[in-house]
Scaffold this motif. Structure first.
Motif, PDB file in Angstrom:
ATOM      1  N   GLY A  86     -13.288  -4.748  -5.244  1.00  0.00           N
ATOM      2  CA  GLY A  86     -13.682  -3.503  -4.601  1.00  0.00           C
ATOM      3  C   GLY A  86     -12.666  -2.956  -3.616  1.00  0.00           C
ATOM      4  N   GLU A  87     -11.645  -3.720  -3.292  1.00  0.00           N
ATOM      5  CA  GLU A  87     -10.636  -3.266  -2.330  1.00  0.00           C
ATOM      6  C   GLU A  87      -9.467  -2.598  -3.037  1.00  0.00           C
ATOM      7  N   ARG A  88      -8.722  -1.813  -2.250  1.00  0.00           N
ATOM      8  CA  ARG A  88      -7.507  -1.174  -2.754  1.00  0.00           C
ATOM      9  C   ARG A  88      -6.374  -1.474  -1.784  1.00  0.00           C
ATOM     10  N   ALA A  89      -5.144  -1.363  -2.303  1.00  0.00           N
ATOM     11  CA  ALA A  89      -3.977  -1.657  -1.470  1.00  0.00           C
ATOM     12  C   ALA A  89      -2.791  -0.843  -1.970  1.00  0.00           C
ATOM     13  N   LEU A  90      -1.882  -0.569  -1.058  1.00  0.00           N
ATOM     14  CA  LEU A  90      -0.628   0.076  -1.412  1.00  0.00           C
ATOM     15  C   LEU A  90       0.408  -1.017  -1.636  1.00  0.00           C
ATOM     16  N   ILE A  91       0.938  -1.089  -2.838  1.00  0.00           N
ATOM     17  CA  ILE A  91       1.927  -2.098  -3.198  1.00  0.00           C
ATOM     18  C   ILE A  91       3.306  -1.444  -3.188  1.00  0.00           C
ATOM     19  N   HIS A  92       4.234  -2.074  -2.485  1.00  0.00           N
ATOM     20  CA  HIS A  92       5.597  -1.554  -2.394  1.00  0.00           C
ATOM     21  C   HIS A  92       6.439  -2.038  -3.567  1.00  0.00           C
ATOM     22  N   THR A  93       7.389  -1.193  -3.979  1.00  0.00           N
ATOM     23  CA  THR A  93       8.296  -1.548  -5.068  1.00  0.00           C
ATOM     24  C   THR A  93       9.719  -1.788  -4.584  1.00  0.00           C
ATOM     25  N   ILE A 151       8.805   4.263  -3.777  1.00  0.00           N
ATOM     26  CA  ILE A 151       7.722   4.343  -4.753  1.00  0.00           C
ATOM     27  C   ILE A 151       6.660   3.325  -4.347  1.00  0.00           C
ATOM     28  N   GLY A 152       5.447   3.810  -4.088  1.00  0.00           N
ATOM     29  CA  GLY A 152       4.315   2.958  -3.749  1.00  0.00           C
ATOM     30  C   GLY A 152       3.250   3.058  -4.822  1.00  0.00           C
TER      31      GLY A 152
END
Length: 142
Positions: free
Chosen positions: A38-45, A88-89
């Motif tokens: 149920g969680e979301r996250a910003l993943i870095h590239t 880019i995220g």
């Protein structure tokens, strides 16, 4: 055409095609994070890009992560405009029932480069009729 890529994190990898003929290039995480159900996250590239003229980059989910783990992307497809020069995220959400571990170097999304058409916008008093008309949201049945 060339896609110029700037590496801004020592853990970053260049986008790459897994197979000849693939539409999407794999994008890789530079983060180590656990995403709970149920969680979301910003993943870095760890990358920035410069697109060819008159193109956009579309960021799309990976089908294997979606099927096996319930992992997908919000704002799909995400659009990266030609003039954007930031990192880019990837906005990831866990629709699965178990926590999901993102690791450095993991293939987290794919990026497809597409042409962009620009149009002139003109206000009119009415639109031409079409066969479909205003039918939408399931109007053709199930």
């Amino acid at each position: 055409m060339k896609l110029y890529v700037e590496i801004i994190d020592n853990n970053a990898k260049l986008p790459s095609y897994a197979h000849d003929g693939d539409a999407g290039m794999d994008l890789y995480s530079t983060d180590e994070i656990i995403i709970l159900p149920g969680e979301r996250a910003l993943i870095h590239t760890g990358i920035k890009i410069q697109l060819p003229p008159n193109t956009e980059a579309q960021i799309r989910p990976r089908s294997g992560l979606a099927l096996k783990n319930g992992i997908t992307l919000l704002n799909t497809p995400g659009t990266i405009d030609e003039g954007y020069r930031g990192e880019i995220g990837i906005i990831v959400i866990n629709h699965g029932t178990e926590e999901f571990r993102v690791t450095r170097g993991m293939k987290i999304a794919q990026m497809v480069i597409k042409p962009v058409l620009r149009v002139e916008v003109e206000q009119v008093d009415y639109l031409n009729n079409s066969e479909r008309g205003e039918g939408g949201f399931g109007s053709t049945g199930v």
